[in-house]
Structure formats: C-alpha cells, structure tokens
Design an enzyme around this catalytic site. Structure first.
Site, PDB file in Angstrom:
ATOM      1  N   HIS A  54       0.827  -1.192   0.000  1.00 51.94           N
ATOM      2  CA  HIS A  54       0.000   0.000   0.000  1.00 51.94           C
ATOM      3  C   HIS A  54       0.868   1.250   0.000  1.00 51.94           C
ATOM      4  O   HIS A  54       2.058   1.214   0.313  1.00 51.94           O
ATOM      5  CB  HIS A  54      -0.913  -0.011   1.232  1.00 51.94           C
ATOM      6  CG  HIS A  54      -1.979  -1.060   1.182  1.00 51.94           C
ATOM      7  ND1 HIS A  54      -2.939  -1.188   2.149  1.00 51.94           N
ATOM      8  CD2 HIS A  54      -2.238  -2.033   0.262  1.00 51.94           C
ATOM      9  CE1 HIS A  54      -3.754  -2.187   1.843  1.00 51.94           C
ATOM     10  NE2 HIS A  54      -3.340  -2.726   0.714  1.00 51.94           N
ATOM     11  N   GLU A  56       0.904   3.871   1.972  1.00 49.94           N
ATOM     12  CA  GLU A  56       1.470   4.268   3.262  1.00 49.94           C
ATOM     13  C   GLU A  56       2.714   3.453   3.599  1.00 49.94           C
ATOM     14  O   GLU A  56       3.698   3.989   4.117  1.00 49.94           O
ATOM     15  CB  GLU A  56       0.425   4.092   4.382  1.00 49.94           C
ATOM     16  CG  GLU A  56      -0.809   4.948   4.212  1.00 49.94           C
ATOM     17  CD  GLU A  56      -1.943   4.209   3.520  1.00 49.94           C
ATOM     18  OE1 GLU A  56      -3.095   4.358   3.955  1.00 49.94           O
ATOM     19  OE2 GLU A  56      -1.662   3.478   2.530  1.00 49.94           O
ATOM     20  N   CYS A  88      -2.544  -0.356   7.589  1.00 51.52           N
ATOM     21  CA  CYS A  88      -1.694   0.826   7.421  1.00 51.52           C
ATOM     22  C   CYS A  88      -1.834   1.781   8.607  1.00 51.52           C
ATOM     23  O   CYS A  88      -0.894   2.500   8.934  1.00 51.52           O
ATOM     24  CB  CYS A  88      -2.050   1.540   6.119  1.00 51.52           C
ATOM     25  SG  CYS A  88      -1.528   0.619   4.649  1.00 51.52           S
ATOM     26  N   ALA A 168     -21.328   4.081 -44.317  1.00 51.17           N
ATOM     27  CA  ALA A 168     -22.443   3.138 -44.451  1.00 51.17           C
ATOM     28  C   ALA A 168     -21.951   1.710 -44.659  1.00 51.17           C
ATOM     29  O   ALA A 168     -22.589   0.743 -44.239  1.00 51.17           O
ATOM     30  CB  ALA A 168     -23.344   3.562 -45.613  1.00 51.17           C
ATOM     31  N   ARG A 188      -6.525   3.837 -22.201  1.00 53.53           N
ATOM     32  CA  ARG A 188      -6.624   2.413 -21.856  1.00 53.53           C
ATOM     33  C   ARG A 188      -5.743   2.062 -20.660  1.00 53.53           C
ATOM     34  O   ARG A 188      -6.111   1.249 -19.810  1.00 53.53           O
ATOM     35  CB  ARG A 188      -6.217   1.550 -23.057  1.00 53.53           C
ATOM     36  CG  ARG A 188      -7.221   1.508 -24.183  1.00 53.53           C
ATOM     37  CD  ARG A 188      -6.719   0.666 -25.349  1.00 53.53           C
ATOM     38  NE  ARG A 188      -7.666   0.609 -26.452  1.00 53.53           N
ATOM     39  CZ  ARG A 188      -7.461  -0.011 -27.600  1.00 53.53           C
ATOM     40  NH1 ARG A 188      -6.289  -0.630 -27.816  1.00 53.53           N
ATOM     41  NH2 ARG A 188      -8.394  -0.015 -28.539  1.00 53.53           N
ATOM     42  N   LEU A 208      -7.400  -4.545 -28.775  1.00 53.34           N
ATOM     43  CA  LEU A 208      -7.752  -3.909 -27.498  1.00 53.34           C
ATOM     44  C   LEU A 208      -6.600  -3.816 -26.501  1.00 53.34           C
ATOM     45  O   LEU A 208      -6.831  -3.596 -25.312  1.00 53.34           O
ATOM     46  CB  LEU A 208      -8.951  -4.613 -26.827  1.00 53.34           C
ATOM     47  CG  LEU A 208     -10.242  -4.686 -27.666  1.00 53.34           C
ATOM     48  CD1 LEU A 208     -11.335  -5.385 -26.876  1.00 53.34           C
ATOM     49  CD2 LEU A 208     -10.695  -3.315 -28.122  1.00 53.34           C
ATOM     50  N   ARG A 211      -0.681  -0.175 -27.009  1.00 53.91           N
ATOM     51  CA  ARG A 211       0.452  -0.340 -27.908  1.00 53.91           C
ATOM     52  C   ARG A 211       1.207   0.974 -28.067  1.00 53.91           C
ATOM     53  O   ARG A 211       0.640   2.059 -27.965  1.00 53.91           O
ATOM     54  CB  ARG A 211      -0.027  -0.818 -29.286  1.00 53.91           C
ATOM     55  CG  ARG A 211      -0.752  -2.152 -29.242  1.00 53.91           C
ATOM     56  CD  ARG A 211      -1.125  -2.649 -30.632  1.00 53.91           C
ATOM     57  NE  ARG A 211      -2.076  -1.780 -31.319  1.00 53.91           N
ATOM     58  CZ  ARG A 211      -3.380  -1.816 -31.114  1.00 53.91           C
ATOM     59  NH1 ARG A 211      -3.905  -2.644 -30.221  1.00 53.91           N
ATOM     60  NH2 ARG A 211      -4.182  -1.010 -31.800  1.00 53.91           N
TER      61      ARG A 211
END
Length: 366
Positions: A54, A56, A88, A168, A188, A208, A211
């Site tokens: 964590h 802290e 913590c 279209a 991302r 996805l 990169r």
C-alpha cells in the site's frame, strides 16, 4: 500559504502519486501518500501493481526514522483490517507519525472510519476531507464497486463532426488521426479493462491492447457476446494466452463455443440475457464482482446507447475528427427512445484539448 492552502497543496501531491496506480491496482483503490517532516518530503508512495504494498507502507519505508513526529498526507483513510498486509493505520502509529491528513473515508465495511478512529485513539491528530471532491473523482471506480456493486465506466467514442463512427459500408479506420489514437492508448492504460460488444468485435476484429507506449501492464479485454459468436480464430482468441480475455455470455451460449473459448485461456462469465441479449447492468455487476473498478467501453452505437440510457456510464471520452460522413454513416449512438428533451442525458464538460487535427473532450454524466 495558509494552513488550509498548505494541506491542499500537499494532498494534491499525494493525489498525483495515487493516479499512477489507476488501471494497475484493482480491486484495491489507487492511493497516494506523502510524509513531511516540517517542510521537507521524507517519504512518498503509491499503491503498487496488484494492490500491494500500500501507499502508506511504501512512504513509511522510504521515510524510515524521519517519520517520527511527521505529518502524513493520504488520499484515502488508512486501512484498519488485517488482509494480505498489516493495517496501514497500525503502521503509521508504530512509526510515530504525529498527524495524518486524509481526503476520503474508506467506504469498505472493514474500514469505514475505523482507521481514523485507531489513529485518534493513539493520540495522532487527524484532519479529514482535504480535497475530498478530487479524491472522490480519482477513485470513482473503487467507490462505485464498494457502494453499488458496479464498475465506473468511461464510454469512448471517435466520431466525425456529424456524430458518425463509420461509413455506411462500415469503414472506420481511421476517422481520427495518430495523436488521437495515441491518446486512446494512454486512456486504456488508466483503466482495468477495455470492453466492446459482440457487433464491434465481429466487425473490427480488435486487439484492445495498449500499444506504442512501452506498457508493462495490459488491461483485461472484455467482449459482451451473449451466444459467443466471436470465433476463437479472432485476434482476441489467438492472443488470450498472452493477456487476459474475458467473454461475458448468456445462459444459452452453445456448449461447443464455451469449450472452444475456454481452451484459448479466456475467462468465461455468464450473465443474464433476457430475450437473448445481455442485460448491461447484470453484466457490469458480474465484472465488478470479479474486482474490476474502471472499464473503458469502446463498443458500438447499441452498447453506447444502453450505457447512457441506463445511466451506467460515468464519463464520455469523445474524440471528434474534422470530417463529415452524412446521414448514411453509422451513428455513434443507437436509439435512446427519448420522448422529451428533459429526458436526455445531461453531461458536464470536464476537459478539452486539441490532438493534431482532432479534438478531445471529456464529459461526465450529471
């Protein structure tokens, strides 16, 4: 500076550190900590990948003996429960810190004020609520998962000036330019997962991943696909063993498709699919139950409309290119079924910038 202004400046420093953990620490919150001895920073830290150590603990280890009598600025109430690491709050007490300044109380039932109480019981001065709004914004994903059982969703759209995401015929590469696309990869990186619907996955065969930024971490890649129509020979199927792929499907997904996806190394998650279509809220709840706090949705118009209609998106990240595709182009949003203007989702502009020939605006739902 006044004492209040000094506290806010130090907390702003801690919040900048906390932001480094976004996308890397789920299911934990992204926390920052700065320890000061007088005006000198003697320790600083932020939650590490995977959620530990964590913030802290990192800051205290850096400060060492200089933590005694110091002031610690922490963006979230120090934990008070024994988990994979000791509390913590106990660590701050043992280090001899004289004062602790926090931005938020942790809504996790295992903490929920107990950390503050432990510190005060040990004779430590505690100041709460410094830059609370900023800290709430930063950890909106963690807070929403704990309090509502849902992740924070950012809906990303890349459109023409007239709100189209493809011609279209479905051609969409590329509406926006290179700078905008690089910005998307940076976005991302700050999310736990990137999500699309089955239609987008079938039409675009996306990867996805992050990169071009030297990323050490890859977000979970999610497809909402009620009947698992996406073939395992897709880019996601072929790379499921390299970085995580989660396929969210309905109860009627064919057994053969489930087996084929499981063989790729993908994680299969079943969610409600009334009428054969996945219900967005239960799907998001299933993802939150697995620890996800922040999801970037890059799906098409149907999924985007569902997220807005059901008030499930927290932010809208809009990339707009300087071209027009006309009414025959594919709309960025599906039907919202609005009868009155008063029913339309209202958004608040948070950020805007120019990215090459394109513009970027970040909106939050009111």
């Amino acid at each position: 500076m006044s004492d209040k202004a000094t506290d806010e400046a130090r907390m702003a420093h801690a919040l900048r550190l906390a932001a480094r953990g976004l996308g890397n620490v789920w299911p934990n919150p992204a926390v920052g900590c700065v320890i000061l001895q007088g005006d000198r920073v003697v320790g600083r830290g932020w939650t590490q990948p995977g959620g530990r150590p964590h913030a802290e603990r990192r800051a205290l280890d850096q400060a060492g003996a200089a933590a005694r009598g110091a002031t610690a600025f922490v963006t979230l109430e120090p934990c008070a429960h024994h988990g994979h690491t000791p509390p913590c709050a106990e660590g701050l007490i043992a280090a001899g810190v004289a004062r602790v300044v926090t931005a938020l109380t942790d809504p996790d039932p295992r903490v929920a004020g107990r950390g503050h109480a432990m510190l005060r019981a040990a004779g430590i001065a505690v100041t709460e609520g410094v830059l609370q709004a900023e800290a709430t914004r930063l950890n909106a994903g963690f807070l929403r998962r704990v309090t509502e059982g849902l992740p924070f969703v950012t809906l990303k759209l890349a459109t023409s000036l007239d709100g189209r995401i493809a011609t279209a015929s479905g051609e969409s590469r590329w509406i926006t330019g290179a700078q905008a696309r690089t910005h998307v990869h940076m976005l991302r990186m700050t999310h736990d997962a990137v999500m699309v619907g089955a239609g987008t996955a079938l039409a675009d065969d996306p990867d996805l991943t992050v990169r071009g930024l030297g990323a050490r971490h890859q977000p979970v890649r999610i497809v909402l696909d009620s009947r698992l129509r996406l073939p395992v020979g897709s880019r996601l199927g072929r790379s499921a063993g390299d970085s995580p792929v989660w396929m969210v499907h309905g109860p009627d997904a064919p057994a053969a498709a489930r087996s084929a996806w499981a063989a790729t190394g993908a994680t299969l998650i079943e969610a409600e699919a009334p009428g054969g279509s996945l219900a967005t809220r239960p799907a998001l709840a299933a993802l939150a139950a697995r620890g996800l706090t922040r999801i970037l949705c890059e799906g098409g118009g149907t999924l985007a409309a569902s997220l807005l209609n059901d008030r499930l998106a927290g932010d809208l990240a809009l990339y707009t290119a300087g071209l027009a595709l006309g009414a025959e182009g594919r709309a960025a949003l599906g039907a919202l079924k609005l009868a009155r203007l008063a029913d339309a989702p209202r958004l608040i502009l948070r950020e805007s910038q120019t990215l090459g020939a394109d513009s970027y605006t970040l909106w939050s739902l009111a």
